[in-house]
Enzyme design. Structure first.
Site, PDB file in Angstrom:
ATOM      1  N   LEU A   1     -27.699 -12.018  75.410  1.00 20.59           N
ATOM      2  CA  LEU A   1     -26.081 -12.214  75.594  1.00 20.59           C
ATOM      3  C   LEU A   1     -25.646 -13.441  76.419  1.00 20.59           C
ATOM      4  CD1 LEU A   1     -25.707  -8.620  77.439  1.00 20.59           C
ATOM      5  CD2 LEU A   1     -24.799  -9.420  75.173  1.00 20.59           C
TER       6      LEU A   1
ATOM      7  N   ALA B   1     -29.533 -16.624  74.630  1.00 19.75           N
ATOM      8  CA  ALA B   1     -29.997 -17.686  73.743  1.00 19.75           C
ATOM      9  C   ALA B   1     -30.039 -19.125  74.541  1.00 19.75           C
ATOM     10  CB  ALA B   1     -29.166 -17.841  72.384  1.00 19.75           C
TER      11      ALA B   1
ATOM     12  N   ALA C   1     -31.657 -15.488  63.613  1.00 18.67           N
ATOM     13  CA  ALA C   1     -30.520 -14.779  63.189  1.00 18.67           C
ATOM     14  C   ALA C   1     -29.192 -15.175  63.408  1.00 18.67           C
ATOM     15  CB  ALA C   1     -30.688 -13.328  63.988  1.00 18.67           C
TER      16      ALA C   1
ATOM     17  N   TYR D   1     -27.630 -18.816  62.600  1.00 19.91           N
ATOM     18  CA  TYR D   1     -28.108 -20.291  63.220  1.00 19.91           C
ATOM     19  C   TYR D   1     -29.314 -20.934  62.373  1.00 19.91           C
ATOM     20  CZ  TYR D   1     -25.421 -18.388  67.011  1.00 19.91           C
ATOM     21  OH  TYR D   1     -24.211 -17.899  68.035  1.00 19.91           O
TER      22      TYR D   1
ATOM     23  N   ARG E   1     -36.467 -12.774  66.058  1.00 19.49           N
ATOM     24  CA  ARG E   1     -34.989 -11.862  65.773  1.00 19.49           C
ATOM     25  C   ARG E   1     -34.326 -12.322  64.339  1.00 19.49           C
ATOM     26  NH1 ARG E   1     -28.831 -10.799  68.363  1.00 19.49           N
ATOM     27  NH2 ARG E   1     -29.988  -9.060  69.322  1.00 19.49           N
TER      28      ARG E   1
ATOM     29  N   GLY F   1     -26.852  -4.655  73.826  1.00 15.20           N
ATOM     30  CA  GLY F   1     -26.135  -6.198  74.197  1.00 15.20           C
ATOM     31  C   GLY F   1     -25.065  -5.821  75.051  1.00 15.20           C
TER      32      GLY F   1
END
Length: 362
Positions: free
Chosen positions: A24, A56, A175, A178, A225, A316
């Protein structure tokens, strides 16, 4: 029959339950992407998750284009992560670092005016968040083939830094539109070299990154991911079952510990499924634990684990306002609502001030 509250082992990481905290982005680092002490309190509050996947975290300045998001490429950043990881461990939790390169979603403002990189020359849709507010994205240039070893070295350095900071492992972010996703899916990847064209070529970069990161951290402490089902931030694929089936098979060959997938249903909150679920193909071709994420509540999560559709579920947004989410799920209680205005604001409001059930009762 498996239960959400059964333990599970992801490679070398032993989880006490199957409720994961998904990554998140919350924007609580400094302007130079250094984590802050407030983040230690936030993550420690959520240590009841079977596993926390960190927000991230940029592997390089080239790959980081979100205001106040953390990085993990410098010694200063590593030192700032250490007390955060320790706080989670002291609270009995486990945490892995999500390694992030945003690709064409980095605004030139973050790069001194230089264009971002992508699989091919392309411009992301919509607008970027910058320190001066929202702005249209700039046109990305295609990453040259002779730059790929340098990119892989950036992932290796970030993975090495995650180990130095004390993380229990890493997750490679491939994912949500990106950089790695831009290479995997043919909606953006229009290359004619050995990193474009066929499915085998398009999964080549993510496989090399997975091999490099696993070589530093150990495959038993490396996850990844994917988000195969539907367009995200301008990135889509013409045959996701074939593409991500092969990607899953390559991750199995590398020996990764787990795959986490964001796969919305037909009425997903952020993006809707455009094809039949891809998760069954990924699960079959990978063979290891597969964690699903997107709009789950407690009963749906339990049903997915019981049926074998997923080995665990990552939540999330529910974790924003519910630091004790597993307890709420176990008691069948409704989730507290979060305040969207504080998702990316700086400071404690809407970050560390959501009460647990115990505090609410008191």
């Amino acid at each position: 029959m498996p239960n959400l509250f059964d333990p599970i082992t992801l490679g070398a990481i032993e989880l006490p339950n199957r409720i994961l905290m998904a990554p998140l982005t919350r924007g609580r680092s400094t302007r130079t992407h250094v984590p802050t002490p407030l983040m230690a309190e936030y993550y420690a509050q959520r240590a009841g998750a079977g596993l926390i996947i960190s927000e991230a975290t940029g592997i390089s300045q080239e790959g980081l284009g979100w205001p106040y998001a953390p990085g993990i490429w410098s010694d200063e950043q590593v030192e700032a992560w250490k007390p955060i990881v320790k706080a989670v461990h002291d609270a009995g939790g486990r945490i892995v670092s999500q390694l992030w390169h945003m690709g064409y979603l980095v605004h030139p403002d973050f790069l001194g005016g230089e264009p971002p990189v992508s699989a091919s020359e392309a411009t992301a849709p919509d607008e970027a968040h910058t320190y001066e507010g929202k702005k249209p994205y700039g046109k990305a240039r295609a990453l040259r083939e002779d730059e790929i070893p340098r990119l892989i070295a950036d992932y290796e350095r970030a993975a090495r830094n995650a180990v130095a900071a004390g993380f229990d492992g890493v997750q490679i972010h491939a994912a949500n539109g990106y950089l790695l996703d831009e290479f995997i899916r043919d909606g953006v990847n229009k290359r004619s070299d050995r990193y474009g064209g066929s499915v085998e070529n398009r999964v080549r970069l993510v496989t090399k990154v997975a091999q490099a990161v696993a070589g530093v951290v150990g495959p038993e402490r490396t996850g990844i991911r994917f988000s195969p089902n539907g367009a995200i931030q301008g990135v889509d694929d013409s045959n996701p079952h074939e593409t991500f089936g092969l990607a899953a098979e390559m991750m199995e060959r590398v020996g990764l510990a787990f795959i986490e997938m964001r796969e919305p249903g037909p009425d997903g909150t952020f993006g809707k499924a455009s094809v039949a679920p891809v998760a069954p193909v990924v699960k079959e071709r990978f063979g290891g634990p597969v964690i699903l994420n997107c709009d789950y509540d407690g009963p749906r999560a339990q049903a997915a684990v019981e049926s074998g559709e997923a080995d665990a579920i990552a939540f999330g947004r529910p974790y924003i306002a519910n630091p004790d989410l597993p307890e709420r799920i176990s008691k069948g209680l409704p989730f507290a609502k979060d305040d969207i205005k504080t998702w990316y604001s700086q400071g404690p409001e809407g970050y560390v001030d959501y009460p647990t059930l115990g505090k609410q009762a008191a």
